[in-house]
Design a protein around this motif. Structure first.
Motif, PDB file in Angstrom:
ATOM      1  N   LEU A 113      -5.835  15.617 -55.899  1.00 20.38           N
ATOM      2  CA  LEU A 113      -7.271  15.351 -55.937  1.00 20.38           C
ATOM      3  C   LEU A 113      -7.669  14.834 -57.314  1.00 20.38           C
ATOM      4  O   LEU A 113      -7.079  15.210 -58.328  1.00 20.38           O
ATOM      5  CB  LEU A 113      -8.044  16.635 -55.625  1.00 20.38           C
ATOM      6  CG  LEU A 113      -7.682  17.324 -54.306  1.00 20.38           C
ATOM      7  CD1 LEU A 113      -8.208  18.752 -54.288  1.00 20.38           C
ATOM      8  CD2 LEU A 113      -8.248  16.534 -53.135  1.00 20.38           C
ATOM      9  N   PHE A 114      -8.723  13.998 -57.332  1.00 18.89           N
ATOM     10  CA  PHE A 114      -9.139  13.369 -58.584  1.00 18.89           C
ATOM     11  C   PHE A 114     -10.649  13.184 -58.598  1.00 18.89           C
ATOM     12  O   PHE A 114     -11.237  12.767 -57.597  1.00 18.89           O
ATOM     13  CB  PHE A 114      -8.488  11.980 -58.742  1.00 18.89           C
ATOM     14  CG  PHE A 114      -7.002  11.969 -58.596  1.00 18.89           C
ATOM     15  CD1 PHE A 114      -6.175  12.082 -59.704  1.00 18.89           C
ATOM     16  CD2 PHE A 114      -6.408  11.861 -57.335  1.00 18.89           C
ATOM     17  CE1 PHE A 114      -4.796  12.076 -59.561  1.00 18.89           C
ATOM     18  CE2 PHE A 114      -5.038  11.850 -57.190  1.00 18.89           C
ATOM     19  CZ  PHE A 114      -4.219  11.959 -58.305  1.00 18.89           C
ATOM     20  N   THR A 115     -11.290  13.491 -59.741  1.00 19.84           N
ATOM     21  CA  THR A 115     -12.625  12.962 -60.000  1.00 19.84           C
ATOM     22  C   THR A 115     -12.443  11.680 -60.796  1.00 19.84           C
ATOM     23  O   THR A 115     -11.599  11.607 -61.695  1.00 19.84           O
ATOM     24  CB  THR A 115     -13.505  13.944 -60.783  1.00 19.84           C
ATOM     25  OG1 THR A 115     -12.871  14.288 -62.025  1.00 19.84           O
ATOM     26  CG2 THR A 115     -13.775  15.212 -59.974  1.00 19.84           C
ATOM     27  N   ASP A 154     -22.540   9.434 -65.308  1.00 20.14           N
ATOM     28  CA  ASP A 154     -21.459   8.669 -64.693  1.00 20.14           C
ATOM     29  C   ASP A 154     -21.656   8.552 -63.175  1.00 20.14           C
ATOM     30  O   ASP A 154     -22.241   9.433 -62.540  1.00 20.14           O
ATOM     31  CB  ASP A 154     -20.101   9.351 -64.939  1.00 20.14           C
ATOM     32  CG  ASP A 154     -19.491   9.006 -66.280  1.00 20.14           C
ATOM     33  OD1 ASP A 154     -19.739   7.905 -66.777  1.00 20.14           O
ATOM     34  OD2 ASP A 154     -18.773   9.863 -66.833  1.00 20.14           O
ATOM     35  N   ARG A 155     -21.149   7.478 -62.626  1.00 20.84           N
ATOM     36  CA  ARG A 155     -21.011   7.350 -61.175  1.00 20.84           C
ATOM     37  C   ARG A 155     -19.673   7.956 -60.805  1.00 20.84           C
ATOM     38  O   ARG A 155     -18.620   7.441 -61.184  1.00 20.84           O
ATOM     39  CB  ARG A 155     -21.089   5.878 -60.767  1.00 20.84           C
ATOM     40  CG  ARG A 155     -20.925   5.635 -59.271  1.00 20.84           C
ATOM     41  CD  ARG A 155     -21.263   4.190 -58.922  1.00 20.84           C
ATOM     42  NE  ARG A 155     -20.503   3.239 -59.719  1.00 20.84           N
ATOM     43  CZ  ARG A 155     -19.292   2.812 -59.438  1.00 20.84           C
ATOM     44  NH1 ARG A 155     -18.665   3.254 -58.356  1.00 20.84           N
ATOM     45  NH2 ARG A 155     -18.684   1.931 -60.208  1.00 20.84           N
ATOM     46  N   VAL A 156     -19.684   9.074 -60.094  1.00 16.18           N
ATOM     47  CA  VAL A 156     -18.482   9.875 -59.864  1.00 16.18           C
ATOM     48  C   VAL A 156     -18.017   9.742 -58.418  1.00 16.18           C
ATOM     49  O   VAL A 156     -18.826   9.807 -57.483  1.00 16.18           O
ATOM     50  CB  VAL A 156     -18.733  11.358 -60.200  1.00 16.18           C
ATOM     51  CG1 VAL A 156     -17.494  12.205 -59.915  1.00 16.18           C
ATOM     52  CG2 VAL A 156     -19.146  11.507 -61.663  1.00 16.18           C
ATOM     53  N   THR A 157     -16.714   9.552 -58.257  1.00 20.73           N
ATOM     54  CA  THR A 157     -16.089   9.487 -56.940  1.00 20.73           C
ATOM     55  C   THR A 157     -15.028  10.580 -56.850  1.00 20.73           C
ATOM     56  O   THR A 157     -14.297  10.838 -57.813  1.00 20.73           O
ATOM     57  CB  THR A 157     -15.440   8.109 -56.712  1.00 20.73           C
ATOM     58  OG1 THR A 157     -16.435   7.092 -56.830  1.00 20.73           O
ATOM     59  CG2 THR A 157     -14.802   8.029 -55.329  1.00 20.73           C
ATOM     60  N   GLU A 207     -14.899   9.648 -51.622  1.00 18.71           N
ATOM     61  CA  GLU A 207     -16.315   9.805 -51.302  1.00 18.71           C
ATOM     62  C   GLU A 207     -17.101   9.949 -52.604  1.00 18.71           C
ATOM     63  O   GLU A 207     -16.588  10.464 -53.597  1.00 18.71           O
ATOM     64  CB  GLU A 207     -16.552  11.018 -50.407  1.00 18.71           C
ATOM     65  CG  GLU A 207     -16.134  12.339 -50.991  1.00 18.71           C
ATOM     66  CD  GLU A 207     -16.411  13.503 -50.055  1.00 18.71           C
ATOM     67  OE1 GLU A 207     -17.185  14.405 -50.443  1.00 18.71           O
ATOM     68  OE2 GLU A 207     -15.858  13.511 -48.929  1.00 18.71           O
ATOM     69  N   PRO A 208     -18.340   9.474 -52.625  1.00 19.93           N
ATOM     70  CA  PRO A 208     -19.147   9.607 -53.838  1.00 19.93           C
ATOM     71  C   PRO A 208     -19.630  11.038 -54.014  1.00 19.93           C
ATOM     72  O   PRO A 208     -19.774  11.796 -53.052  1.00 19.93           O
ATOM     73  CB  PRO A 208     -20.318   8.657 -53.584  1.00 19.93           C
ATOM     74  CG  PRO A 208     -20.448   8.635 -52.088  1.00 19.93           C
ATOM     75  CD  PRO A 208     -19.049   8.755 -51.550  1.00 19.93           C
ATOM     76  N   ALA A 209     -19.866  11.413 -55.256  1.00 19.03           N
ATOM     77  CA  ALA A 209     -20.457  12.718 -55.575  1.00 19.03           C
ATOM     78  C   ALA A 209     -21.785  12.463 -56.286  1.00 19.03           C
ATOM     79  O   ALA A 209     -21.838  11.699 -57.262  1.00 19.03           O
ATOM     80  CB  ALA A 209     -19.529  13.529 -56.459  1.00 19.03           C
ATOM     81  N   ALA A 210     -22.823  13.068 -55.802  1.00 19.85           N
ATOM     82  CA  ALA A 210     -24.160  12.888 -56.382  1.00 19.85           C
ATOM     83  C   ALA A 210     -24.294  13.802 -57.599  1.00 19.85           C
ATOM     84  O   ALA A 210     -24.436  15.021 -57.469  1.00 19.85           O
ATOM     85  CB  ALA A 210     -25.231  13.197 -55.345  1.00 19.85           C
TER      86      ALA A 210
END
Length: 291
Positions: A267-269, A251-254, A174-177
């Motif tokens: 788990l991973f960023t 960054d665009r973070v997922t 899922e994306p993280a804002a």
């Protein structure tokens, strides 16, 4: 407080040092963090269980302005050893959750320096300090925590570690804002004055980062919150995380999770280039266990 002369001390003398702190789990900090994370549905009234890791909202190191160093951290010396390296980062952490803390609880924390280790890395000398914390409420032990802090020399250029590729087939993602407002609000809530998270000229010109740095603890918190959303009936029993590559506010973070054979989740960023920033693992309590 003045900086201690780091050349005049034996860093191993700090091993075994302890520190005690007390606080109360007032409702305003978790309400503010929930708003920062765009969470709704809980007002954190007295008696409400505090989510795992949210004890970071308490026991804040409130050094007065005259005791702040050029990086925004408190000056060296005191409880932590006076290491003569300019950069300080929270590298990793390990947690065991014994009981829920609850809003309104009177809290007590005991901290002990358990290890100081010097190593040579690609950028030169590194010093790792491991601190063990225990957090208790009136009901007894709630959280056991080990925190690894790494000290590094100030770089001349941005030299990140080799990238680690993200999982190709995660169980969920899922994306993280992420934006500068989130970074600033999290810094404020945790009383973290480190300038790399909100002062762009300092982050770029002094510490040589290409942008504002996403906090390691914030990444750890976002990952655990995501894991709980994808397993709403489960309760974390333990958690660990390790920063492997810096992630930035631009960054665009997922957020990604990969189910483990033992029932836990890795788990991973992941940044926009598909590289891992932080990796973590959560283990769930048995279904017949409650806290």
């Amino acid at each position: 407080m003045n900086d201690v002369n780091a050349d005049a001390v034996n860093l191993q003398d700090w091993v075994g040092r302890t520190e005690e702190a007390s606080d109360q789990a007032y409702p305003t900090p978790p309400r503010a963090l929930a708003a920062t994370l765009d969470q709704v549905g809980t007002d954190y009234a007295v008696g409400t269980p505090l989510p795992e890791l949210w004890h970071w909202l308490y026991f804040l190191p409130m050094a007065p302005g005259r005791e702040i160093g050029p990086d925004g951290h408190p000056k060296r010396g005191g409880f932590l050893p006076p290491i003569a390296l300019e950069r300080r980062m929270w590298a990793s952490g390990r947690y065991v959750f014994r009981d829920h803390l609850r809003v309104g609880d009177v809290l007590h924390k005991t901290s002990e320096i358990t290890k100081v280790a010097e190593k040579d890395g690609k950028t030169g000398r590194m010093v790792f300090v491991t601190v063990r914390h225990t957090v208790r409420s009136g009901r007894g032990l709630a959280v056991e925590e080990e925190q690894d802090i790494v000290y590094l020399p100030m770089p001349k250029t941005f030299t990140p570690p080799p990238p680690t590729k993200a999982p190709e087939n995660p169980s969920w993602s899922e994306p993280a804002a992420i934006d500068p407002v989130l970074l600033f609000r999290f810094s404020a809530l945790t009383f973290n004055g480190h300038r790399i998270h909100y002062d762009l000229p300092y982050a770029k010109d002094t510490e040589k980062y290409p942008g504002l740095v996403l906090h390691g603890p914030l990444q750890a918190l976002l990952l655990l919150e995501a894991a709980k959303r994808h397993a709403p009936d489960r309760v974390p029993s333990s958690y660990s995380f390790r920063a492997v590559h810096p992630v930035f506010g631009h960054d665009r973070v997922t957020l990604m999770g990969v189910a483990r054979d033992d029932g836990g989740v890795d788990l991973f960023t992941v940044n926009g280039d598909g590289h891992v920033g932080m990796q973590a693992t959560v283990a769930w309590a048995a279904n017949d266990q409650s806290r």
